[in-house]
Design an enzyme around this catalytic site. Structure first.
Site, PDB file in Angstrom:
ATOM      1  N   SER A   1       0.845  -1.195   0.000  1.00 49.11           N
ATOM      2  CA  SER A   1       0.000   0.000   0.000  1.00 49.11           C
ATOM      3  C   SER A   1       0.875   1.238   0.000  1.00 49.11           C
ATOM      4  CB  SER A   1      -0.894   0.015   1.239  1.00 49.11           C
ATOM      5  OG  SER A   1      -1.469   1.295   1.376  1.00 49.11           O
TER       6      SER A   1
ATOM      7  N   HIS B   1      -1.185  -1.357  -4.288  1.00 45.15           N
ATOM      8  CA  HIS B   1      -2.466  -1.023  -3.657  1.00 45.15           C
ATOM      9  C   HIS B   1      -2.538   0.496  -3.466  1.00 45.15           C
ATOM     10  CE1 HIS B   1      -6.031  -2.037  -1.219  1.00 45.15           C
ATOM     11  NE2 HIS B   1      -5.633  -1.083  -0.393  1.00 45.15           N
TER      12      HIS B   1
ATOM     13  N   ASP C   1      -4.768   3.562  -2.081  1.00 44.77           N
ATOM     14  CA  ASP C   1      -5.854   3.884  -1.156  1.00 44.77           C
ATOM     15  C   ASP C   1      -6.402   5.277  -1.435  1.00 44.77           C
ATOM     16  OD1 ASP C   1      -6.112   1.610   0.656  1.00 44.77           O
ATOM     17  OD2 ASP C   1      -4.041   2.065   1.226  1.00 44.77           O
TER      18      ASP C   1
ATOM     19  N   MET D   1      -9.092   8.043  -0.433  1.00 45.51           N
ATOM     20  CA  MET D   1      -9.949   8.417   0.714  1.00 45.51           C
ATOM     21  C   MET D   1     -10.495   9.818   0.496  1.00 45.51           C
ATOM     22  SD  MET D   1      -7.527   7.179   3.829  1.00 45.51           S
ATOM     23  CE  MET D   1      -6.791   5.555   3.879  1.00 45.51           C
TER      24      MET D   1
ATOM     25  N   HIS E   1      -8.365   0.968  -4.164  1.00 45.37           N
ATOM     26  CA  HIS E   1      -9.323   0.784  -3.070  1.00 45.37           C
ATOM     27  C   HIS E   1     -10.011   2.118  -2.822  1.00 45.37           C
ATOM     28  CE1 HIS E   1      -9.633  -0.180   1.559  1.00 45.37           C
ATOM     29  NE2 HIS E   1     -10.818  -0.022   1.001  1.00 45.37           N
TER      30      HIS E   1
ATOM     31  N   MET F   1     -12.208   4.328  -0.877  1.00 51.29           N
ATOM     32  CA  MET F   1     -12.879   4.601   0.404  1.00 51.29           C
ATOM     33  C   MET F   1     -13.587   5.943   0.230  1.00 51.29           C
ATOM     34  SD  MET F   1      -9.839   3.254   2.851  1.00 51.29           S
ATOM     35  CE  MET F   1      -8.684   3.266   1.498  1.00 51.29           C
TER      36      MET F   1
ATOM     37  N   MET G   1     -11.623  -5.918   5.123  1.00 52.58           N
ATOM     38  CA  MET G   1     -10.814  -5.014   5.950  1.00 52.58           C
ATOM     39  C   MET G   1     -10.546  -5.665   7.302  1.00 52.58           C
ATOM     40  SD  MET G   1     -10.151  -2.472   4.046  1.00 52.58           S
ATOM     41  CE  MET G   1      -9.178  -1.628   5.312  1.00 52.58           C
TER      42      MET G   1
ATOM     43  N   ASP H   1      -6.695  -6.493   4.138  1.00 56.60           N
ATOM     44  CA  ASP H   1      -6.057  -5.170   4.190  1.00 56.60           C
ATOM     45  C   ASP H   1      -6.169  -4.624   5.597  1.00 56.60           C
ATOM     46  OD1 ASP H   1      -5.168  -2.582   3.699  1.00 56.60           O
ATOM     47  OD2 ASP H   1      -6.847  -2.037   2.402  1.00 56.60           O
TER      48      ASP H   1
HETATM   49  C1  DX5 Z   1      -6.405   1.523   5.502  1.00 55.23           C
HETATM   50  C2  DX5 Z   1      -5.916   1.211   4.102  1.00 55.23           C
HETATM   51  C3  DX5 Z   1      -4.799   0.247   4.074  1.00 55.23           C
HETATM   52  C4  DX5 Z   1      -3.542   0.710   4.766  1.00 55.23           C
HETATM   53  C5  DX5 Z   1      -2.894  -0.509   5.331  1.00 55.23           C
HETATM   54  O1  DX5 Z   1      -7.601   2.197   5.412  1.00 55.23           O
HETATM   55  O2  DX5 Z   1      -6.981   0.668   3.330  1.00 55.23           O
HETATM   56  O3  DX5 Z   1      -4.513  -0.163   2.730  1.00 55.23           O
HETATM   57  O4  DX5 Z   1      -2.641   1.365   3.928  1.00 55.23           O
HETATM   58  O5  DX5 Z   1      -1.821  -0.112   6.113  1.00 55.23           O
HETATM   59  P1  DX5 Z   1      -1.113  -1.127   7.153  1.00 55.23           P
HETATM   60  O6  DX5 Z   1      -0.604  -2.274   6.332  1.00 55.23           O
HETATM   61  O7  DX5 Z   1      -0.041  -0.284   7.729  1.00 55.23           O
HETATM   62  O8  DX5 Z   1      -2.173  -1.549   8.126  1.00 55.23           O
HETATM   63 ZN    ZN Z   2      -6.519  -0.267   1.341  1.00 56.82          ZN
END
Ligand code: DX5
Ligand code: ZN
Length: 216
Positions: free
Chosen positions: A7, A30, A32, A34, A63, A65, A137, A175
């Protein structure tokens, strides 16, 4: 064979290109996204995905969010995402089905995501229509570096059994809080794609950290 998806939320965004090259021994990248509404944090948007696409051939596992993610399917597909995953909690079912149909029409792979509170059975109406990925998750989404929630392991196992029954080609990704130890638990429960942010980017030796996750 298990896939590893580092990620980039844990990367240095001033050196994103270099930090992507550092994880080239992994399988997927990956990303993320948000929006500050579905989760409290704000991270990466469409222009960044476009720049990443120009820099790497890695599979972009994106991903979302984001509230009402259907609004952004076309933009992220055109920016070069290979797979988009949308949260089951982010809109009403008809809108989520429409977003998945739009992904199919655009030629992008289709994923759904479950927050920790969401039950395994929630995937069934979507799995029956065919999916490329289900993401469980194992932390509350929003931030990297949180502790793995072991209470999600039975859900991973239940979803694995649904996948075998209804859509065997669908990947099962986890994740949040994944390290070499928790990775082993997730793989034993049926996961085949492991996302890891801090366990990869926080490591002294990144290729060794990726290999350790793969060997889990
Ligand atoms: C959290 C993200 C993850 C995050 C994971 O909302 O979706 O992808 O980057 O980070 P670690 O591996 O540090 O938990
Ligand atoms: Zn993620």
């Amino acid at each position: 064979m298990v896939k590893i998806a580092p990620s980039i939320l844990s990367a240095d965004f001033c050196r994103l290109g270099e930090d992507i090259e550092k994880v080239s021994s992994a399988d997927w990248l990956h990303v993320d996204v948000m929006d500050g509404m579905f989760v409290p944090n704000i991270s990466i948007g469409v222009p960044v995905v476009k720049s990443i696409r120009a820099r790497t051939d890695m599979f972009l596992d994106t991903h979302l969010m984001v509230e009402k993610p259907g609004r952004y399917v076309k933009a992220f597909a055109q920016a070069g995402a290979d797979l988009l995953s949308i949260h089951l909690e982010a809109d009403m079912p008809p809108a989520l089905h429409a977003a998945l149909d739009e992904m199919e029409a655009l030629g992008v792979k289709r994923g759904i995501v479950l927050r920790p509170i969401t039950a395994a059975e929630a995937v069934l109406p979507y799995l029956e229509k065919g999916l490329d990925l289900i993401l469980v998750m194992t932390v509350e989404p929003g931030f990297g570096g949180q502790a793995f929630m072991a209470d999600q392991l039975p859900k991973i196992a239940a979803i694995r059994s649904y996948i075998e029954k209804y859509c065997p080609s669908c990947h099962l990704e986890v994740d949040g809080g994944i390290n070499a130890q928790t990775a082993r638990q997730c793989v034993a429960a049926g996961a085949d794609v492991l996302v890891a942010g801090s366990a990869v980017y926080g490591a002294e030796d990144i290729p060794a950290a990726i290999a350790a996750l793969r060997g889990a």
